[in-house]
Every structure is written in C-alpha cells, then in structure tokens.
Scaffold this motif. Structure first.
Motif, PDB file in Angstrom:
ATOM      1  N   GLY A   1       0.782  -1.229   0.000  1.00  0.00           N
ATOM      2  CA  GLY A   1       0.000   0.000   0.000  1.00  0.00           C
ATOM      3  C   GLY A   1       0.811   1.275   0.000  1.00  0.00           C
ATOM      4  O   GLY A   1       0.301   2.338   0.369  1.00  0.00           O
ATOM      5  N   LEU A   2       2.058   1.188  -0.441  1.00  0.00           N
ATOM      6  CA  LEU A   2       2.912   2.372  -0.445  1.00  0.00           C
ATOM      7  C   LEU A   2       2.669   3.209  -1.697  1.00  0.00           C
ATOM      8  O   LEU A   2       2.317   2.689  -2.754  1.00  0.00           O
ATOM      9  N   SER A   3       2.893   4.494  -1.565  1.00  0.00           N
ATOM     10  CA  SER A   3       2.732   5.429  -2.693  1.00  0.00           C
ATOM     11  C   SER A   3       3.999   6.258  -2.828  1.00  0.00           C
ATOM     12  O   SER A   3       4.048   7.422  -2.396  1.00  0.00           O
ATOM     13  N   PRO A   4       5.053   5.685  -3.397  1.00  0.00           N
ATOM     14  CA  PRO A   4       6.299   6.435  -3.516  1.00  0.00           C
ATOM     15  C   PRO A   4       6.143   7.638  -4.433  1.00  0.00           C
ATOM     16  O   PRO A   4       5.323   7.641  -5.346  1.00  0.00           O
ATOM     17  N   ARG A   5       6.948   8.651  -4.172  1.00  0.00           N
ATOM     18  CA  ARG A   5       6.908   9.850  -5.022  1.00  0.00           C
ATOM     19  C   ARG A   5       7.550   9.590  -6.383  1.00  0.00           C
ATOM     20  O   ARG A   5       7.193  10.232  -7.378  1.00  0.00           O
ATOM     21  N   ARG A   6       8.510   8.655  -6.410  1.00  0.00           N
ATOM     22  CA  ARG A   6       9.157   8.310  -7.664  1.00  0.00           C
ATOM     23  C   ARG A   6       9.799   6.940  -7.512  1.00  0.00           C
ATOM     24  O   ARG A   6      10.329   6.603  -6.452  1.00  0.00           O
ATOM     25  N   ALA A   7       9.741   6.142  -8.572  1.00  0.00           N
ATOM     26  CA  ALA A   7      10.437   4.854  -8.617  1.00  0.00           C
ATOM     27  C   ALA A   7      11.251   4.823  -9.897  1.00  0.00           C
ATOM     28  O   ALA A   7      10.690   4.805 -10.998  1.00  0.00           O
ATOM     29  N   ILE A   8      12.572   4.856  -9.759  1.00  0.00           N
ATOM     30  CA  ILE A   8      13.460   4.827 -10.920  1.00  0.00           C
ATOM     31  C   ILE A   8      13.986   3.414 -11.095  1.00  0.00           C
ATOM     32  O   ILE A   8      14.537   2.819 -10.160  1.00  0.00           O
TER      33      ILE A   8
ATOM     34  N   ARG B   1      -0.095   2.735 -11.951  1.00  0.00           N
ATOM     35  CA  ARG B   1      -0.245   2.654 -10.500  1.00  0.00           C
ATOM     36  C   ARG B   1       0.979   3.133  -9.736  1.00  0.00           C
ATOM     37  O   ARG B   1       0.906   3.377  -8.527  1.00  0.00           O
ATOM     38  N   LEU B   2       2.109   3.264 -10.424  1.00  0.00           N
ATOM     39  CA  LEU B   2       3.333   3.715  -9.781  1.00  0.00           C
ATOM     40  C   LEU B   2       4.014   4.765 -10.656  1.00  0.00           C
ATOM     41  O   LEU B   2       4.011   4.649 -11.883  1.00  0.00           O
ATOM     42  N   PRO B   3       4.610   5.795 -10.031  1.00  0.00           N
ATOM     43  CA  PRO B   3       5.281   6.861 -10.801  1.00  0.00           C
ATOM     44  C   PRO B   3       6.682   6.433 -11.217  1.00  0.00           C
ATOM     45  O   PRO B   3       7.694   6.864 -10.668  1.00  0.00           O
ATOM     46  N   ILE B   4       6.728   5.583 -12.244  1.00  0.00           N
ATOM     47  CA  ILE B   4       7.980   4.931 -12.636  1.00  0.00           C
ATOM     48  C   ILE B   4       8.701   5.726 -13.723  1.00  0.00           C
ATOM     49  O   ILE B   4       8.085   6.211 -14.679  1.00  0.00           O
TER      50      ILE B   4
END
Length: 309
Positions: free
Chosen positions: A112-119, A164-167
């Motif tokens: 349930g995490l919502s990272p600001r950015r995933a590189i 779903r993720l800011p990749i």
C-alpha cells in the motif's frame, strides 16, 4: 536505535530505498543523495549491517514485501541487476532482471505504499546495433544478447504498472570510474597502465562507446528523482562516442609510455554492439545544470587512484 522509517521521517527530503547500494554505481548514487539531504537505505543481499541497510533478495516476493514494510520508502531507485554481459548463467538475467524487478514493484503495491518516484535502471544495450547517429529514446530496440533482452523484457513488464506507480526507466549508456570491477573494459585498460604492463590483450579495437563518468551518472539519478517525469524513459549518456583505440591513445599519454596492444580472438564476440552513442537531449531537458565530465578527466582520476593504491 531508530529504524530506517523513523530516520526517514526525520529527514527533510525523504527516504530512498536503493537496491544495488553496495555496487559500483550504488555507492556513488548513495553519496550523491546523502549529500543532498536524503536518507538512503541500502538494500543488500545477505544480512544487513546497520540502521541504513536492509536485507533484500529481489528474487523472493515475501522478502521484498518485508523490506518494504520495514523501510516504507518515499522513493525507490532500483539498480540491482546481473549487469555483466558475458555472465555465464543466462537464466540469471531473467530471474534477477525481470522477475526480481517485478517482485520489487509488486511489493510496493502489496504494502500500500505510494512512492513519489520509482526509478528503474534498464540499459542502452536494448538498442543493439542501432546506427541512427545519436540514439534517442524513440529508437526501436533491437537487443542482441541475453542481458539486453532481459532488460527490454523488464521495461515492458514495468510499463504494465505505470498507471499505479510513478515509474521512470533509465537507459544508461556505458560509464566508468574509480571502483568499477576490473573485468569491465576501461578499468582493465587503466589497470594495465597503472602496472606498466608491456602487453594488453583486447577484443575488437574498433568498437565505439558513449562513456560517461559515474559521478555524472549519480547526479543524473538524483535529478530524475526530483523531476516530475513519471512515465518517461530517459537515456543517461554524454552524447560523445569514444573508440577503444582513442582510449588507448589517451592512456598512453597519461601514463607516458606505449603499450603493445594485441587482439585476442577469444575476446571478440559476434554479438558485440559496434557503435553505441546516445542522445542526451531529453536528460538535459529534465535535469538542469548536468555537466558531462570529459573522458580524459575520468581516465586521469582512475589512473591516479590506481597508482595511489
């Protein structure tokens, strides 16, 4: 002793979970981020050794979820991979680079995490033998070895989660610097000159690569972390190709002697990418004030560090 999550809350810029933290690139990325005020938790295979480290085996979904629950990062930079093109176990490329990355990103969602950015680090090797001058991100991929195929497969997998993720997907071209393993090309060349070896055996002398300095690469990762560029694929490169012959000539000038260069047919691979040079235009548009370091400066840095040891 405070947990990584407690320290992340105390940090002004947030917590970054960094896979591959003890690898060549990871050490520089970690230093860059910590200098900028981030708390960095390094993900390690095996037992963690401190409050800024966590055990993480990306081939285990359960282990990925436990690590995410423990760290609860604000950002993710995923560098861990099988990255040596000549690695003997082809299966490992897919088990680690594809399935491992899927496990890691799925763990973010499962917890349930919502990272600001995933590189997520891919590779310019996905372009293969592209010959369209300076290769931009729109160049159709044409991988020619298992490493490159695994990275391209990883990219396609990652994009299924992009809603779903800011990749951000990075495609680093070749880079080097102090601390890179000696089986890589440039460290091998530099070490021979440091030792004043009379002879060096190499493969194809006519290959050309876009070499960056690892310190610039670390700055690029921090810049992408801080920009609103989710959903983008970005080359990390200098925009300047160097031939192997040019690198040898530069090292001969730095070391002050000529080395006998011999081509060993065993080092010549049919799947070798002949020329690989990237367009840094998108990177420079996203990351302001990013200055490439001339390769001669990088080689002098590596030579001086080797001579001092």
């Amino acid at each position: 002793m405070a947990s990584p999550s407690d320290q992340a809350n105390a940090a002004s810029r947030g917590c970054v979970l960094l896979t591959g933290a003890n690898g060549f690139t990871g050490k520089y990325v970690r230093a860059e981020l910590e200098a900028a005020g981030y708390t960095v938790v390094g993900a390690l295979v095996g037992a963690s050794r401190g409050p800024h480290e966590v055990t993480l085996d990306i081939t285990s979904p359960d282990n990925c979820r436990r690590a995410m629950e423990k760290v609860r990062p604000d950002y993710l930079i995923h560098l861990a991979a099988i990255s040596f093109v000549q690695h003997a176990d082809a299966d490992a490329f897919y088990r680690v680079n594809v399935i491992g990355t899927m496990n890691l990103l799925q763990a973010l969602l499962d917890t349930g995490l919502s990272p600001r950015r995933a590189i997520v680090a891919s590779s310019a090797n996905v372009y293969g033998n592209a010959t369209a001058g300076f290769i931009a991100e729109a160049q159709p991929p044409q991988p020619v070895n298992h490493y490159a195929v695994s990275k391209l497969a990883m990219e396609f997998m990652v994009k299924t989660l992009s809603d779903r993720l800011p990749i951000v997907i990075s495609r680093p071209f070749n880079y080097t610097g102090v601390g890179q393993e000696p089986h890589f090309l440039v460290p091998k060349i530099v070490s021979h000159f440091v030792q004043r070896a009379p002879v060096i055996e190499l493969g194809n002398l006519d290959i050309e690569r876009d070499f960056s300095d690892v310190r610039m690469v670390a700055q690029a990762y921090r810049g992408l972390l801080e920009q609103d560029c989710a959903g983008q694929t970005v080359n990390i490169c200098s925009g300047r190709p160097y031939s192997l012959r040019a690198i040898l000539d530069t090292m001969q000038q730095i070391a002050g002697y000529d080395i006998d260069v011999r081509v060993n047919p065993a080092f010549v691979r049919q799947s070798d990418v002949k020329t690989l040079a990237g367009s840094p235009d998108k990177l420079r548009s996203l990351v302001a004030n990013l200055q490439p370091i001339p390769l001669e400066e990088t080689l002098r840095w590596m030579y001086s560090a080797g001579a001092a040891n």
